[in-house]
Design an enzyme around this catalytic site. Structure first.
Site, PDB file in Angstrom:
ATOM      1  N   THR A   1       0.877  -1.146   0.000  1.00  0.00           N
ATOM      2  CA  THR A   1       0.000   0.000   0.000  1.00  0.00           C
ATOM      3  C   THR A   1       0.915   1.195   0.000  1.00  0.00           C
ATOM      4  O   THR A   1       2.112   1.035   0.129  1.00  0.00           O
ATOM      5  CB  THR A   1      -0.844  -0.075   1.297  1.00  0.00           C
ATOM      6  OG1 THR A   1      -1.597  -1.266   1.214  1.00  0.00           O
ATOM      7  CG2 THR A   1      -1.722   1.113   1.514  1.00  0.00           C
TER       8      THR A   1
ATOM      9  N   SER B   1      -7.064  -1.631   7.061  1.00  0.00           N
ATOM     10  CA  SER B   1      -6.226  -1.103   8.133  1.00  0.00           C
ATOM     11  C   SER B   1      -5.623   0.252   7.764  1.00  0.00           C
ATOM     12  O   SER B   1      -4.880   0.833   8.562  1.00  0.00           O
ATOM     13  CB  SER B   1      -5.086  -2.074   8.428  1.00  0.00           C
ATOM     14  OG  SER B   1      -5.602  -3.308   8.852  1.00  0.00           O
TER      15      SER B   1
ATOM     16  N   GLY C   1       1.417  -1.402   4.968  1.00  0.00           N
ATOM     17  CA  GLY C   1       1.823  -2.470   5.882  1.00  0.00           C
ATOM     18  C   GLY C   1       0.680  -3.281   6.459  1.00  0.00           C
ATOM     19  O   GLY C   1       0.838  -3.893   7.527  1.00  0.00           O
ATOM     20  N   GLY C   2      -0.491  -3.293   5.786  1.00  0.00           N
ATOM     21  CA  GLY C   2      -1.599  -4.090   6.306  1.00  0.00           C
ATOM     22  C   GLY C   2      -1.875  -3.685   7.748  1.00  0.00           C
ATOM     23  O   GLY C   2      -1.841  -2.495   8.077  1.00  0.00           O
TER      24      GLY C   2
HETATM   25  O1  DON Z   1      -6.633  -2.095   3.315  1.00  0.00           O
HETATM   26  C1  DON Z   1      -5.823  -2.822   3.881  1.00  0.00           C
HETATM   27  O2  DON Z   1      -5.763  -2.937   5.084  1.00  0.00           O
HETATM   28  C2  DON Z   1      -4.831  -3.593   3.031  1.00  0.00           C
HETATM   29  N1  DON Z   1      -5.313  -3.730   1.690  1.00  0.00           N
HETATM   30  C3  DON Z   1      -3.532  -2.873   3.084  1.00  0.00           C
HETATM   31  C4  DON Z   1      -2.449  -3.600   2.332  1.00  0.00           C
HETATM   32  C5  DON Z   1      -1.102  -3.116   2.654  1.00  0.00           C
HETATM   33  O3  DON Z   1      -0.922  -2.204   3.423  1.00  0.00           O
HETATM   34  C6  DON Z   1       0.022  -3.833   2.049  1.00  0.00           C
HETATM   35  N2  DON Z   1       1.244  -3.111   2.298  1.00  0.00           N
HETATM   36  N3  DON Z   1       2.272  -3.438   2.618  1.00  0.00           N
END
Ligand code: DON
Length: 574
Positions: free
Chosen positions: A385, A457, A477-478
Site C-alpha cells: 500500500t 487497516s 503495511g496491512g
Molecule cells: O486495506 C488494507 O488494510 C490492506 N489492503 C492494506 C495492504 C497493505 O498495506 C500492504 N502493504 N504493505
C-alpha cells in the site's frame, strides 16, 4: 531541524576576489540546506509533499507552485503514482483520505473498492467450506470495483482549484513519454514473481528476458490513453465508454466479476471523519470501513502516558504496555468492524468511557504477558500500500493512503487499459476463523456481500494541537499500519523525537492473533528481549514494518516533511 534558506548566488558572485572562497563555502552550505537531505527532514515555508516516489513528489510540488492547493496536488500525486510506483500507486485500486481545509473543516473521503454485484459470502470457499488457496489473492475473482479514479475526481470537484486536465497532465506525460526506471523500481519489477504470471503485465513492464534494468525508459501507452480519457471525460473516461468496455472484457476473459453496472454504480463516499482527543492532541482519522482510527483510539484509551513515559522508551515494561493495549483493540477490530453501510458497527459504544474502562480491567496486572486466547472482543450490548501527504501555505492538508492490496495487486494489468488490478476482495473475511494474507481473523461484520467495502487497516491521520495543524502521517503495511501510525505519534508526543527520528525509529507490532510481538531489527535491546521473554511474550523479528510519510508543522509555522528511510521516497517543499 533547520529551515530552508534561499541561496543568493548573484550576490555571492559580486563579492571581492578574496571572498570568493568564503562565498563558495557559504553557497555550498546554503545549497546543501535547501537540497532535500536524507539526514534531516526537509523544511519549507510554502508547501510540502511527502510521497514514496520522487517523480510523484515533484509532480505534487509543481502543482503547488502552479497555484494549485494541497488537494489539487494530492490528486496529481495519486495519478502520478499510478504511473511511477506501480507496486501500490494505482487507478485500479482504492483508498482513504482525510483532509483539513484552510478554514479548519475536517473531512474523510472513502474511495475503497467495492465487492461486485455478483460477489457472495462463500465465493472463496469450496463445497466443504474450506478456503480455496489463492483464489482471493491470485485470480481476477479477487478484484474489487476500483475507487481511486472516482475518489480523486470527487475530491477535485469539491475542493480542487485547477482544471482537471492540468491535474492529470503530469501523469499522462509520464505514462506516454516514459521515465527512466529507478534502481528501486527496476529491482522490484525484476524480483516480483506474481506479475510474471500475466502476459498483459509482462508486456506492460518489459519483463521478457532479464527484465528491466535501472535507467531503462518505462513507457506505458495503454495507461496513458486511459489517463487521457479520464482527463477529457472525467469519471466516464474510466467507469463508462472504452475503458469500461476494456475492463468488462478483461473480467469476462479471466473469470472476474465486474460488470458495466458495477462500474456505473461505484461512487466514492464522503464520511464524517473519526475525530477523537488524546492529551492535548486531536486526531482526525478515517472511520470504518477503515479500522485504523478506531483501533488507535482504543489502544490509546487504555494506556497511561505517565506510566509509559516513566517506563522508558522501548523498555520491556513500555513494550508490554503498548502490546497489551494493542491486543485488546485488535480483538475488537477483528470482530466488530466492517462496512458501516452493511453492518451496524457499534462505534459509540466501542469508544465510550464505560466500555474502555471495562477493557482496561482486562489488562494483566501481574507484570506478565497477557494471552490472546483469554482475550476476545467485547460483548454486544443489546508487501503493498502507500501513503502520501501534502500541505499548503493556505492551511490545507491532504493525507491519502491508497492500495492495490498486495504489491502490484493481483499482478495483472487490465488488458488494453494499462493499469494494474487490485486483489482487495482478500480483505474481506472469507471464512470466519481463517486468516487472510495478513494473518487477520475476521467475522460476520466483514463477510462478503455485493456492493460492500472490505474492512481496511489503512490509517491516513492528521493530528491537531490547540486547534492547529500539528502532524500528519500514514503508512502501508496491512495491520501494521495502525501500530506504525500509533508509534509515530507516541515517538513525537511522548518521546520528543523530531519527525525524521519518529518515522525512522524501529517499530514493534502486536495484532492479537498471532499472539506474538513482531519487531524490526534493533527495535529491542538484548536485555529487553530477555525480559519480555521472561514475562512470557513470543518475539518475532521482521525485516520491515511500515513505510511511512509525514509532515509536521515547525514552531515557526514551516512544514517539515519526511519519507521513511525504509523506502526510496522523498519529501520536498518550496
Ligand atoms: O486495506 C488494507 O488494510 C490492506 N489492503 C492494506 C495492504 C497493505 O498495506 C500492504 N502493504 N504493505
Amino acid at each position: 531541524m533547520s529551515t530552508a534558506v534561499t541561496p543568493q548566488p548573484s550576490r555571492a558572485l559580486a563579492l571581492h576576489a578574496q571572498h570568493v572562497v568564503v562565498a563558495a563555502l557559504v553557497a555550498t552550505f546554503l545549497l546543501l540546506n535547501t537540497v532535500p537531505s536524507r539526514t534531516q527532514p526537509n523544511v519549507a515555508a510554502n508547501g510540502m509533499v511527502a510521497s514514496p516516489e520522487p517523480l510523484a513528489t515533484d509532480v505534487g510540488v509543481a502543482i503547488l507552485k502552479a497555484g494549485g492547493n494541497a488537494f489539487d496536488a494530492a490528486a496529481a500525486v495519486q495519478f502520478a503514482l499510478a504511473v511511477t510506483y506501480p507496486t501500490a500507486g494505482n487507478i485500479g485500486g482504492g483508498g482513504f483520505m482525510v483532509g483539513l481545509t484552510a478554514e479548519g473543516e475536517a473531512f474523510a473521503l472513502d474511495f475503497r473498492e467495492e465487492a461486485p454485484g455478483a460477489a457472495h459470502a462463500d465465493m472463496f470457499v469450496d463445497a466443504n467450506g474450506e478456503m480455496v488457496p489463492n483464489l482471493s489473492t491470485d485470480t481476477h475473482a479477487g478484484v474489487g470495483v476500483p475507487g481511486s479514479v472516482d475518489g480523486m475526481l470527487t475530491l477535485l470537484d469539491r475542493y480542487g482549484t485547477l482544471p482537471r486536465a492540468e491535474v492529470l497532465a503530469p501523469a499522462v506525460a509520464l505514462a506516454r513519454d516514459g521515465f527512466p526506471m529507478s534502481y528501486a523500481l527496476a529491482g522490484s519489477l525484476q524480483r516480483n514473481e506474481r506479475i510474471r504470471n500475466f502476459a498483459s503485465s509482462a508486456a506492460a513492464f518489459g519483463l521478457e528476458g532479464d527484465g528491466p534494468r535501472m535507467g531503462d525508459l518505462l513507457r506505458q501507452p495503454d495507461l496513458a490513453a486511459t489517463l487521457e480519457a479520464i482527463s477529457t471525460e472525467g469519471r466516464d473516461g474510466f467507469y463508462a465508454g472504452r475503458t469500461a468496455d476494456l475492463i468488462v472484457a478483461d473480467m469476462r476473459a479471466n473469470g472476474g466479476l465486474i460488470t458495466h453496472d458495477d462500474l456505473k454504480s461505484y461512487a466514492a463516499e464522503w464520511r464524517e471523519p473519526l475525530v477523537f482527543g488524546h492529551d492535548r492532541y486531536e486526531f482526525i482519522t478515517h472511520p470504518v470501513p477503515s479500522s485504523g482510527g478506531m483501533t488507535i483510539a482504543q489502544t490509546l484509551a487504555v494506556m497511561n502516558m505517565q506510566v509509559l513515559k516513566r517506563a522508558g522508551y522501548h523498555s520491556a515494561k513500555a513494550v508490554s504496555m503498548v502490546t497489551e493495549a494493542q491486543r485488546l483493540a485488535f480483538a475488537d477490530r477483528n470482530f466488530w468492524l466492517g462496512d458501516p453501510d452493511y453492518f451496524n458497527v457499534p462505534v459509540d459504544r466501542l469508544l465510550s468511557r464505560d466500555y474502555m474502562e471495562q477493557r482496561r480491567r482486562l489488562l494483566p496486572q501481574d507484570g506478565l504477558a497477557g494471552r490472546s486466547e483469554g482475550v476476545s472482543h467485547g460483548p454486544a450490548e443489546s508487501d503493498e500500500t502507500t501513503h502520501f501527504t501534502v500541505a499548503d501555505r493556505a492551511g490545507n492538508v491532504a493525507a491519502i493512503t491508497t492500495t492495490l492490496n498486495s504489491g502490484y495487486g493481483l499482478g495483472a494489468v487490465a488488458t488494453g487499459a494499462g493499469f494494474l488490478w487490485n486483489n482487495e476482495m482478500d480483505n474481506f473475511s472469507a471464512r470466519p476463523g481463517v486468516p487472510n494474507q495478513y494473518g487477520l481473523l475476521g467475522a460476520e461484520a466483514n463477510a462478503i456481500q455485493p456492493g460492500k467495502r472490505p474492512l481496511s487497516s489503512m490509517t491516513p491521520t492528521i493530528v491537531r494541537a490547540f486547534g492547529d495543524f500539528y502532524l500528519t502521517m500514514g503508512s502501508p503495511g496491512g495491520p501494521t499500519i495502525i501500530n506504525t501510525v500509533l508509534q509515530i505519534y507516541l515517538n513525537v508526543t511522548v518521546w520528543g523525537m523530531d519527525l525524521q527520528q519518529a518515522i525512522d525509529a524501529p517499530r514493534i507490532h502486536h495484532q492479537w492473533r498471532p499472539d506474538r510481538i513482531d519487531h524490526e531489527p534493533f527495535a529491542l535491546s538484548a536485555e529487553t528481549k530477555a525480559e519480555l521473554t521472561r514475562m512470557g511474550y513470543a518475539l518475532h523479528e521482521r525485516q520491515r514494518i511500515g513505510m511511512a510519510a509525514g509532515i509536521r508543522k515547525t514552531p515557526e509555522g514551516f512544514f517539515a516533511g519526511y519519507a521513511d528511510r525504509r523506502g526510496a521516497g522523498t519529501a520536498r517543499g518550496y
